[in-house]
Design a protein around this motif. Sequence first.
Motif, short mmCIF file in Angstrom:
data_model
loop_
_atom_site.label_atom_id
_atom_site.label_comp_id
_atom_site.label_asym_id
_atom_site.label_seq_id
_atom_site.Cartn_x
_atom_site.Cartn_y
_atom_site.Cartn_z
N ASN A 1 79.03 -69.97 51.82
CA ASN A 1 78.43 -71.41 51.88
C ASN A 1 80.16 -71.96 52.22
OD1 ASN A 1 75.62 -71.43 51.65
ND2 ASN A 1 76.22 -70.19 49.85
N CYS A 2 79.71 -73.08 52.79
CA CYS A 2 80.73 -74.26 53.00
C CYS A 2 80.79 -75.67 52.33
CB CYS A 2 80.74 -74.46 54.75
SG CYS A 2 82.06 -75.32 55.08
N VAL A 3 81.65 -75.99 51.95
CA VAL A 3 81.64 -77.32 51.01
C VAL A 3 82.69 -78.34 51.99
CG1 VAL A 3 82.52 -78.61 49.31
CG2 VAL A 3 81.51 -76.42 49.12
N ALA A 4 81.98 -79.30 52.57
CA ALA A 4 82.67 -80.44 53.19
C ALA A 4 82.94 -81.62 52.73
CB ALA A 4 81.88 -80.40 54.53
N PRO A 5 83.87 -81.74 51.81
CA PRO A 5 84.46 -82.97 51.12
C PRO A 5 84.52 -83.92 52.28
CG PRO A 5 85.67 -81.15 50.51
CD PRO A 5 85.09 -80.86 51.54
N GLY A 6 84.10 -85.32 51.81
CA GLY A 6 84.62 -86.60 52.62
C GLY A 6 86.11 -86.86 51.93
N ILE B 1 77.62 -77.86 52.72
CA ILE B 1 77.28 -78.76 51.60
C ILE B 1 78.22 -80.10 51.51
CG2 ILE B 1 76.81 -79.42 49.08
CD1 ILE B 1 76.10 -76.32 48.99
N ASP B 2 77.74 -81.28 51.89
CA ASP B 2 78.49 -82.44 52.08
C ASP B 2 78.72 -83.01 50.85
OD1 ASP B 2 78.79 -82.20 54.87
OD2 ASP B 2 76.88 -83.53 55.00
N ILE B 3 80.06 -83.38 50.52
CA ILE B 3 80.34 -84.28 49.21
C ILE B 3 81.12 -85.48 49.89
CG2 ILE B 3 81.27 -83.99 47.04
CD1 ILE B 3 81.33 -80.93 47.27
N VAL C 1 84.12 -81.91 43.66
CA VAL C 1 84.16 -80.97 44.65
C VAL C 1 83.95 -79.73 43.74
CG1 VAL C 1 85.43 -79.94 46.61
CG2 VAL C 1 85.38 -82.33 46.47
N ALA C 2 84.80 -79.64 42.74
CA ALA C 2 84.97 -78.26 41.87
C ALA C 2 83.89 -77.82 41.44
CB ALA C 2 86.03 -78.54 40.99
N SER D 1 85.81 -77.14 54.05
CA SER D 1 85.90 -77.64 55.23
C SER D 1 86.09 -79.24 55.00
CB SER D 1 84.98 -77.45 56.14
OG SER D 1 85.01 -78.18 57.52
N SER D 2 85.55 -79.96 55.95
CA SER D 2 86.11 -81.32 55.64
C SER D 2 85.06 -82.43 56.45
CB SER D 2 87.38 -81.57 56.13
OG SER D 2 87.68 -83.26 56.27
#
Length: 245
Positions: free
Chosen positions: A179-184, A237-239, A217-218, A139-140
């Motif tokens: 799960n979801c990863v939400a990069p900045g 999970i925010d990055i 992120v990876a 996501s984002s």
Amino acid sequence: MRPKTCVVTGSSNGIGRGIAERFGEEGCNVVVNYRSSKEAAEEAVETVEASGGSAIAVQADVTDIEQVEQMREAAHEAFGQVDVLVNNAGINQDVLFKEMSHEEWDVVLDVHLDGAFHCTQVFYDDLVDAEQGRLINISSIVGKGGNFGQANYATAKAGIFGFTRTLALELAREGTTANCVAPGFISTRMVEELPEKVKERIRNDTPLGRLGTVKEVAEVVAFLASDRSSFITGEIIDINGGKDL
């Protein structure tokens, strides 16, 4: 023990490519999906194989479920059952909402949301049957905070949050996690092409004072795909370098 097989949508460039290459370092079988960037996808395959993994490049538009089904057939033919699906494919069509056409709205939601729906539905049985099935959605930060000129993108990315949490509940009884990863703001080609004053503002608004990297992120995605994350599901999970602190 056979290597894990990982499908990464939209992985010819950017964050998706970084994820595919990181899986290669883990010795995984990787399906590098692309829509139109064939040469870049083939370069990603070479990198994955050079790092110790195996890979194939598969053309498929994730908005077309028949093409996604063909991608599954290619993955099965090359590697057998798929263990990990990373829904990463995405586009942006930035325009002020007042000036946004319905087509500009639809195309962004189609790729992000219909694409995630199609891929997850097509690979659902693989993930359930896998010994350690993993669904990971990208996501984002924009899905949480919105962004000027990105009503379509923000809506699509926010939708991924609800999609992830619902799938986590439904897959849990099968022992499969979602799960979801939400990069900045990550240092990809798209971000690097922004005007310097815009990048400087982003850095100033980020507590860590810099853009994130694709590798960062990876690494998180690789962790979520591993057995080390077996009791983590339904998480976002925010990055983002602390941007929303």
